[in-house]
Every structure is written in C-alpha cells, then in structure tokens.
Write a protein that holds these residues in place. Structure first.
Motif, PDB file in Angstrom:
ATOM      1  N   UNK A 112     -18.787 111.216 144.158  1.00 27.78           N
ATOM      2  CA  UNK A 112     -19.899 110.263 144.109  1.00 27.78           C
ATOM      3  C   UNK A 112     -19.438 108.946 143.494  1.00 27.78           C
ATOM      4  N   UNK A 113     -18.716 109.060 142.374  1.00 31.57           N
ATOM      5  CA  UNK A 113     -18.280 107.850 141.674  1.00 31.57           C
ATOM      6  C   UNK A 113     -17.378 107.012 142.557  1.00 31.57           C
ATOM      7  N   UNK A 114     -16.371 107.683 143.163  1.00 34.42           N
ATOM      8  CA  UNK A 114     -15.433 106.885 143.955  1.00 34.42           C
ATOM      9  C   UNK A 114     -16.129 106.274 145.168  1.00 34.42           C
ATOM     10  N   UNK A 115     -17.103 107.010 145.746  1.00 29.95           N
ATOM     11  CA  UNK A 115     -17.805 106.428 146.893  1.00 29.95           C
ATOM     12  C   UNK A 115     -18.620 105.217 146.466  1.00 29.95           C
ATOM     13  N   UNK A 116     -19.243 105.323 145.296  1.00 32.99           N
ATOM     14  CA  UNK A 116     -20.002 104.176 144.795  1.00 32.99           C
ATOM     15  C   UNK A 116     -19.072 102.997 144.531  1.00 32.99           C
ATOM     16  N   UNK A 117     -17.897 103.299 143.937  1.00 34.13           N
ATOM     17  CA  UNK A 117     -16.927 102.222 143.697  1.00 34.13           C
ATOM     18  C   UNK A 117     -16.495 101.606 145.015  1.00 34.13           C
ATOM     19  N   UNK A 118     -16.307 102.473 146.015  1.00 35.15           N
ATOM     20  CA  UNK A 118     -15.925 101.981 147.342  1.00 35.15           C
ATOM     21  C   UNK A 118     -16.970 101.015 147.864  1.00 35.15           C
ATOM     22  N   UNK A 119     -18.230 101.401 147.709  1.00 31.62           N
ATOM     23  CA  UNK A 119     -19.330 100.534 148.168  1.00 31.62           C
ATOM     24  C   UNK A 119     -19.257  99.186 147.451  1.00 31.62           C
ATOM     25  N   UNK A 120     -19.114  99.246 146.107  1.00 25.37           N
ATOM     26  CA  UNK A 120     -19.068  98.002 145.334  1.00 25.37           C
ATOM     27  C   UNK A 120     -17.853  97.169 145.744  1.00 25.37           C
ATOM     28  N   UNK A 121     -16.708  97.863 145.962  1.00 28.68           N
ATOM     29  CA  UNK A 121     -15.483  97.140 146.290  1.00 28.68           C
ATOM     30  C   UNK A 121     -15.661  96.324 147.565  1.00 28.68           C
ATOM     31  N   UNK A 122     -16.216  96.976 148.603  1.00 29.65           N
ATOM     32  CA  UNK A 122     -16.338  96.232 149.855  1.00 29.65           C
ATOM     33  C   UNK A 122     -17.466  95.219 149.795  1.00 29.65           C
ATOM     34  N   UNK A 123     -18.486  95.496 148.976  1.00 31.04           N
ATOM     35  CA  UNK A 123     -19.508  94.471 148.752  1.00 31.04           C
ATOM     36  C   UNK A 123     -18.875  93.257 148.072  1.00 31.04           C
ATOM     37  N   UNK A 124     -17.907  93.523 147.174  1.00 33.54           N
ATOM     38  CA  UNK A 124     -17.190  92.431 146.509  1.00 33.54           C
ATOM     39  C   UNK A 124     -16.433  91.595 147.540  1.00 33.54           C
ATOM     40  N   UNK A 125     -15.833  92.269 148.528  1.00 34.19           N
ATOM     41  CA  UNK A 125     -15.112  91.497 149.544  1.00 34.19           C
ATOM     42  C   UNK A 125     -16.076  90.579 150.280  1.00 34.19           C
ATOM     43  N   UNK A 126     -17.268  91.116 150.608  1.00 33.78           N
ATOM     44  CA  UNK A 126     -18.256  90.287 151.305  1.00 33.78           C
ATOM     45  C   UNK A 126     -18.640  89.080 150.450  1.00 33.78           C
ATOM     46  N   UNK A 127     -18.911  89.344 149.155  1.00 37.34           N
ATOM     47  CA  UNK A 127     -19.295  88.253 148.256  1.00 37.34           C
ATOM     48  C   UNK A 127     -18.169  87.245 148.144  1.00 37.34           C
ATOM     49  N   UNK A 128     -16.937  87.773 148.063  1.00 37.60           N
ATOM     50  CA  UNK A 128     -15.774  86.896 147.956  1.00 37.60           C
ATOM     51  C   UNK A 128     -15.660  86.009 149.186  1.00 37.60           C
ATOM     52  N   UNK A 129     -15.820  86.625 150.346  1.00 36.87           N
ATOM     53  CA  UNK A 129     -15.705  85.838 151.579  1.00 36.87           C
ATOM     54  C   UNK A 129     -16.747  84.729 151.611  1.00 36.87           C
ATOM     55  N   UNK A 130     -17.947  85.061 151.120  1.00 33.53           N
ATOM     56  CA  UNK A 130     -19.006  84.046 151.140  1.00 33.53           C
ATOM     57  C   UNK A 130     -18.682  82.882 150.213  1.00 33.53           C
ATOM     58  N   UNK A 131     -17.850  83.136 149.191  1.00 35.34           N
ATOM     59  CA  UNK A 131     -17.574  82.081 148.215  1.00 35.34           C
ATOM     60  C   UNK A 131     -16.462  81.143 148.672  1.00 35.34           C
ATOM     61  N   UNK A 132     -15.772  81.490 149.746  1.00 31.73           N
ATOM     62  CA  UNK A 132     -14.712  80.612 150.257  1.00 31.73           C
ATOM     63  C   UNK A 132     -15.286  79.818 151.425  1.00 31.73           C
ATOM     64  N   UNK A 133     -15.394  78.501 151.269  1.00 28.11           N
ATOM     65  CA  UNK A 133     -16.111  77.747 152.302  1.00 28.11           C
ATOM     66  C   UNK A 133     -15.192  77.345 153.445  1.00 28.11           C
ATOM     67  N   UNK A 134     -13.907  77.153 153.159  1.00 25.77           N
ATOM     68  CA  UNK A 134     -12.996  76.771 154.226  1.00 25.77           C
ATOM     69  C   UNK A 134     -12.770  77.966 155.156  1.00 25.77           C
ATOM     70  N   UNK A 135     -13.064  77.772 156.442  1.00 18.33           N
ATOM     71  CA  UNK A 135     -13.039  78.898 157.379  1.00 18.33           C
ATOM     72  C   UNK A 135     -11.661  79.546 157.459  1.00 18.33           C
ATOM     73  N   UNK A 136     -10.641  78.692 157.531  1.00 18.41           N
ATOM     74  CA  UNK A 136      -9.269  79.182 157.650  1.00 18.41           C
ATOM     75  C   UNK A 136      -8.868  80.010 156.420  1.00 18.41           C
ATOM     76  N   UNK A 137      -9.128  79.455 155.226  1.00 18.75           N
ATOM     77  CA  UNK A 137      -8.770  80.194 154.013  1.00 18.75           C
ATOM     78  C   UNK A 137      -9.565  81.477 153.925  1.00 18.75           C
ATOM     79  N   UNK A 138     -10.843  81.405 154.339  1.00 23.76           N
ATOM     80  CA  UNK A 138     -11.660  82.616 154.257  1.00 23.76           C
ATOM     81  C   UNK A 138     -11.043  83.721 155.095  1.00 23.76           C
ATOM     82  N   UNK A 139     -10.612  83.357 156.299  1.00 23.81           N
ATOM     83  CA  UNK A 139     -10.014  84.366 157.172  1.00 23.81           C
ATOM     84  C   UNK A 139      -8.723  84.899 156.569  1.00 23.81           C
ATOM     85  N   UNK A 140      -7.884  83.969 156.101  1.00 22.39           N
ATOM     86  CA  UNK A 140      -6.564  84.380 155.621  1.00 22.39           C
ATOM     87  C   UNK A 140      -6.658  85.225 154.350  1.00 22.39           C
TER      88      UNK A 140
END
Lengths: 222, 232, 226, 47
Positions: A112-140
C-alpha cells in the motif's frame, strides 16, 4: 474515425461485457473471502495496466531523447496521466479489499505504501512538467524525470517480496496461485483493462496533439 | 575514461573549496538538522525516551530533509551564475560533470553526518555500533545514493519557473525508494537482525544488495541521460 | 583544400514550436574575424549554441572545424573558446584558481598552462589580480579574466557572443587590439547587434533576420543601411 | 461486504470508466473539428 478503430472499439466492448459477466456472475465465491473476491479482479488488472503505462512513460522518455520528436513526449505525458488514473483505481479497490480481508481500509502495508508513493511520484512529475513553461525544456527534462523515476515502479512491484507483507503473492514463480475459474476471469480482466487503457491512451493522445497544434497555430499567428 | 574521472574530481574539489570559503551554508545545514531533531522529538518522545526503531528511522528522515538544503543548490547555483555553460562547453563527457557533483554532494553530506549521526544516536538513545561494518556501509552507500538522487533532482529543477518549490517534488519521488531501504537496514543494525521481522528467506545482505542496485541504477540512469540535462 | 571553420547546410532549430533557425546555410573560412549580425531574436545566439555543441539541430547538417558538434562533441569543444554575456567564473575562487580549474577540465599540460597564463595575464594587465577572489574584482576585471579563461587552451575557433556589450573602454581597447593581432592566426566569430563595431572589426559578415540568412559576403559589400 | 454493495461499487467503477471514455470521445471530436476549422482558415495565410 477509421475502420480499424471501430473494430478495436467493438472488440473492447465485447471483451468488457464478457469481463463484467465473468467477474460478477461466472467467478465462484472464494473459500475465505466469499463474494468479496470480485473486488480482486478490479484491483489486479488496473494495477498491472498502471505498471504498464508507467513503463510506457519510461519508453517514451527514451524515445524522445533519442529521436527528439514531440509526439513521444505527448504520449509520455498521456501515459503519466492515465497511469495515475489506473493507480487511483488500484488504490481505491485495494482499500475496499483490505477492508474486506483485514477489516481496515489502510494498514501501512509495504504494498500500500509503495503504491501510494508511486502515485505521489508520478503526480510530482505532472506538477513538475506544469512548472516548466518552455515547451522544449519541458519535453526534455520531463523525459529525463520519467526515466529516473522508474526504479520506484520496480520497488513497488517487488515490495511484497522485499518486506514481510499482508498482501497475498498471487504471481508465484511456479505459476498463478489461485483457482482455475478465477485465473480465467483474471485473464479476461487483464485483456479488457489493457484494451480500455490503450483506447484511453489513443483518445487522450489525439486530444493533446490537437491541443498542441492549436496552441502552435496561435503562437505562430501572434 | 581517466580524463573524465579526473575532471569529475576537479569539479568536486572546486565545489568543496567554494563551500569551505562560504562556511555558513554547511553550518546552516547542520543547524537545520538540529532543528529537525527537536521538532521530531515533540512528536515521538514518550516517557522521556524514544523507541529505538523510531529513532533510527528518524535518523534517515532528518538526513533526507537536510539533504534538501544541501543538494538543491548543486546545479541551481551554477545555472544562476551561468557557470554551467563553462562546464557544458568544456571537453569532458557529461557524466563526469554529474559524477563530480555527486562526489561533492557526498562529501558535503558526509561532513554534516559526521557530527549529526553521533548527536542523534545519543539524543534518541540508540546505538549503531552493534554492527559497525554494516552501519558504516549503510551510511556510506545511503549518503552516496541520496547525493546521486539529489544532484539529478537539482539538475532537473533548473528549467522550472519556481525552482525552490520544484526541487522537493523532484527529490522526493526519486529518493524515497532508497530511503525506505535505508530505514529498514538501519533498523536491522540498531535492533539486531533477529528482532526485525523481514520477509521469509530475506537476509540483510539481500536488502543491502537491493540498495546497492538502486544506487547503481540511479547513477547509471542519470549519468547516461545527463548529456541532455546540460544542453537545454 | 581548406576545412571550413563552420559550415552549415539547411540548419534548422526549433524551440518547442517556435522556429529559431530556418534552413540556414552559411560557411565561415578558417582564419579571420567573421561577423554574425542581426537584431535580438534573429537567431544569432541559437546558432552560436549549435556551433558550441550546446543545442542539437533539428534538421540540416553542420560541421565545425570538420567535426560534427553532436557526434564528436569533445573534439569540437577542445577547439573552441567561448565568451558570452555572462562571466563564467566562480566568485569564491581566485582568478588563478579559476583558470587552473578550467585548465584541468581542458586537460592542459602544467607547463603550457603556466606559460599561457603568464602571457595572457600580462597582455590583459591582470597579473596583479591573480590571487584575488573573483567576487572582489570590478566588472571590467572579471570580464578580462573571462576572456583569458576562454583563451588559455589556445582555441582554434573563438566564439564571441556580444563581446563588447557592457564592456568598459580600456578593456574594449585591449581586447580589440588582441583580436586584430590574431586576425590571421585564429578563426573568430563575433555576434553583435552593433553594426558599427561589426563593420570595423570583421572580414566577413552574415546577417540573420527571424532565423533566416538575409545577406552574406565580405565586409566591403556590407551596407549598413540595410 | 454485501453483494448489493459490491454491485454498487461495480456500477460506480464501470460507470466512471465509460463516462470518462465518452467525455474523452466528445472532447476529441470537438477539438479536432476546431483544429480543422482553424487550419482551413490559415491555409490562405501561409506562404
């Protein structure tokens, strides 16, 4: 809407109906869990599909860095979003099942814990992507992040083997550890969920691609 | 290969010298760790003592949070002053820049830990000397693991708009997997392998191996994609 | 036959969906000072970054001193020196330590490094400041150290991105004199939006506008009114 | 859990999935239509 897509949609609908029939009527009640075993199929199939989608994120990240084509990045972002959706389903059904089997919705079990961490981890990636405004850098950088976050998926998958756990180990090296009817149902559930997942990926990809094209046209005209 | 390694060492040395001239940064990291110890003590102290397994787990949690301060500027400071371009245009492979920064992070965190680990073990009342070899190995590999993850996280937060808020978002997902293993290992050191219930057929060595595998995976993954982080 | 210092063919580079370089074809011969003119956002800096291996092109080909900047990045990096708008020095270290650090990255021989530092610091009149931490130096002195840094490994190709913007009179003069002296010993590429400077310094020019080459040729054909 | 509860869970789960699918499908049709309109508009403008 092409012909192939219609065919795939038809097959998915048929298998989904079969899936519903098998889960709710065909599969016999479990010896210990009784009727609650039906939750099991709604739990395992989305979990495996979610792992598959996160694996897709890894692959898309590698492909983007290798080829530099924006479409891989869009698919990568889509797999993160849908992987999160399927992980949410996994967590919710897992909690129901935990309540049925161990009489508590949340047990801080390693799985349960690791699955929850997994959820948070990938949610973090989404949040991170949203914080990079340059399209190229966001992709890279998003691709790099998708690659280096993958060990968490492996740890989540292997957690029940590393730690002592309440979670049953279904997939043994010697084969599946369950009744034949349940095995058949799980098999159908897997196919149905995978197909639904693929259709979701396809739809979301097309929406995001059209969105990006619209954005590009607006930027070029401004 | 050797030139890449010597370049990595040069980068690490340069950063360590810079860090020692500034002094306040390493000192404030240490102070932050002490503040964290006090803050956690409010939550976990019951009847004048802390259960050994909680204390030993908190050791890594505190190191994890202190690392946030130590690792975040590793690349952010270079990208702010622009000196990262100097590293990116030097004729060295990208992995040696990454490796140099990992060495630096390891030394920086190691210096803090030299003071921090004894203090925490005294305050929280547990001993890591039951199995000195394993304890030392765990701390060394764990710190290296956190440094590997932290440097990568710092590099990843470079292009973001809100760099300081994004760093934990990148650090957490990549570091947690190692953190869980580290806490497990330290518990074994403190309580003895008999007292900790681990999975059937699993030995301490196997967990240590998984931790090592995690470290190697993080290092090779990051080093192999680092080329892309240097050329935005 | 002479290898061109920089040769591009239909070079294209995008930032996300914005096109920064659109099918740029140009070539710079070895030796001489080449100007890259254009207003802000014309793609000068992008082209410089592609040349200095920092950016990957999205289309077309480029060769720098006969090497591919992506495939043979280290060979290219060894041969180029870069001066940009930012000073690439570490504030906490002294000037000498900075130079020594970079010399280690470039794998320079100790003796060669010392003679280079001797000569260059003499030339740019910063010898007395070698043991001073960079943060205590004035902007002009920092810039001089930065120029020395880019020259220590004796690059074959010197890339100057807006070198004279924000530079004081003395430093400009010293640098100008130096560039003139090495005009035929080294290839230099200068980007600038200041056409007066450009016309006075360069042998050849290329003008970019919105990522497209507008005109190129020897400086005698350059028309400032364009 | 009772079979009724399980059935409710199933309805919510599957209903959710199909609603989501339907939403995505409609959105896709909408946005591709929009894109087609915009693209046909600018066809004249470009070179």
């Amino acid at each position: 809407m092409s012909r192939n897509r219609l065919i795939i949609l038809g097959i998915t609908a048929a298998i989904s109906l079969l899936y519903i029939y098998m889960t709710w009527i065909f599969a016999p009640p479990d010896v210990q869990l009784g009727e609650d075993v039906r939750i099991f199929f709604q739990h395992v199939a989305p979990a495996l599909v979610a792992y598959g989608l996160f694996g897709g994120t890894l692959l898309c990240g590698i492909m983007y860095l290798w080829k530099g084509e924006m479409k891989y990045d869009i698919i990568g972002a889509v797999t993160i979003k849908l992987g999160l959706l399927f992980t949410t389903i996994t967590l919710l059904t897992g909690m129901m099942w935990a309540n049925a089997a161990w009489h508590s919705y949340w047990n801080w079990d390693p799985r349960e814990t690791t699955t929850l961490i997994l959820w948070i981890a990938y949610a973090c990636i989404l949040a991170y992507r949203a914080s990079v405004s340059d399209r190229e850098s966001r992709a890279q950088f998003g691709s790099i992040f998708g690659i280096v976050a993958f060990p968490m998926v492996l740890l989540s998958y292997l957690s029940i083997r590393i730690w002592d756990t309440l979670h049953p180990i279904v997939i043994e090296p010697t084969g599946l550890n369950m009744e034949v009817e349940h095995m058949m149902t799980l098999f159908v559930a897997m196919i149905a969920m995978t197909l639904i997942g693929l259709i979701l990926v396809d739809l979301t990809y097309r929406i995001d691609l059209a969105n990006e094209k619209l954005m590009r046209i607006r930027m070029e005209r401004s | 290969m050797t030139s890449g390694l010597s370049a990595a060492l040069a980068i690490a040395k340069k950063d360590i010298v810079t860090q020692f001239r500034k002094k306040f940064e390493i000192f404030s990291m240490f102070l932050f760790a002490l503040i964290a110890v006090i803050a956690f003590s409010f939550a976990v102290v019951s009847g004048g003592s802390v259960p050994a397994e909680v204390g030993s787990a908190l050791l890594w949690v505190i190191i994890f949070f202190t690392g946030m301060f130590g690792f975040a500027p590793i690349f952010l400071s270079e990208s702010e002053t622009g000196t990262l371009r100097g590293l990116a245009t030097a004729p060295i492979p990208a992995w040696s820049v990454y490796l140099g920064k990992v060495f630096y992070g390891f030394v920086l965190m190691g210096i803090v830990e030299v003071f921090l680990v004894p203090i925490i073990s005294v305050l929280f009342g547990f001993s890591i000397l039951n199995d000195p070899l394993l304890a030392f190995g765990t701390i060394a590999v764990g710190t290296l693991d956190l440094a590997a993850v932290g440097s990568m996280a710092s590099a990843l937060s470079m292009p973001s708009e809100s760099k300081s808020t994004v760093f934990p978002l990148v650090y957490f997902p990549t570091a947690t997997s190692g953190l869980m293993l580290l806490i497990e290992l330290t518990k074994i050191v403190v309580l003895g392998s008999g007292a900790v219930v681990i999975g059937a057929g699993l030995t301490v060595l196997l967990i240590f191996d998984i931790l090592l595998a995690h470290l190697i995976a993080m290092l090779t993954l990051s080093a192999s994609v680092f080329h892309f982080a240097l050329s935005p | 036959m002479a290898v061109k210092a920089v040769e591009t063919h239909e070079l294209t580079r995008r930032y996300g969906y914005r096109v920064a370089l659109r099918k740029v074809s140009l070539s710079f011969t070895t030796q001489g000072i080449h100007g890259l003119f254009g207003s802000n956002g014309a793609g000068k800096t992008t082209l410089m970054r592609v040349i200095s291996t920092l950016l990957r092109p999205h289309g077309g080909t480029i060769s720098v001193m006969g090497f591919d900047p992506q495939e043979e990045a280290e060979e290219v990096k060894k041969r180029i020196g870069i001066v940009g708008d930012k000073v690439l020095l570490y504030e906490e270290l002294t000037g000498f330590e900075n130079l020594r650090f970079y010399s280690k990255l470039y794998g320079l021989d100790q003796q060669f490094f010392e003679s280079q530092v001797e000569e260059l610091t003499d030339r740019f009149a910063i010898k007395t400041w070698l043991q001073e931490p960079v943060k205590n130096l004035s902007t002009g002195l920092k810039k001089r150290f930065d120029i020395v840094r880019s020259l220590t490994h004796n690059p074959e190709l010197l890339l100057l991105d807006e070198p004279f913007s924000g530079l004081d009179k003395d430093t400009t003069d010293v640098f100008w004199e130096y560039l003139n002296e090495y005009r035929n010993l080294r290839t230099t590429i200068v980007t600038t939006h200041n056409l007066e400077y450009g016309a006075a310094l360069c042998d050849e020019y290329v003008t970019l506008r919105k990522g497209v080459v507008v005109s190129q040729g020897p400086i005698s054909e350059f028309d400032q009114t364009l | 859990m009772q079979q009724v509860e399980l059935f409710a869970v199933a309805v919510i789960l599957w209903g959710g999935i199909f609603l989501f699918l339907a939403y995505l499908f409609l959105r896709m049709i909408g946005i591709e239509e929009q894109l087609r309109i915009v693209e046909s508009q600018i066809e004249g403008d470009i070179e």
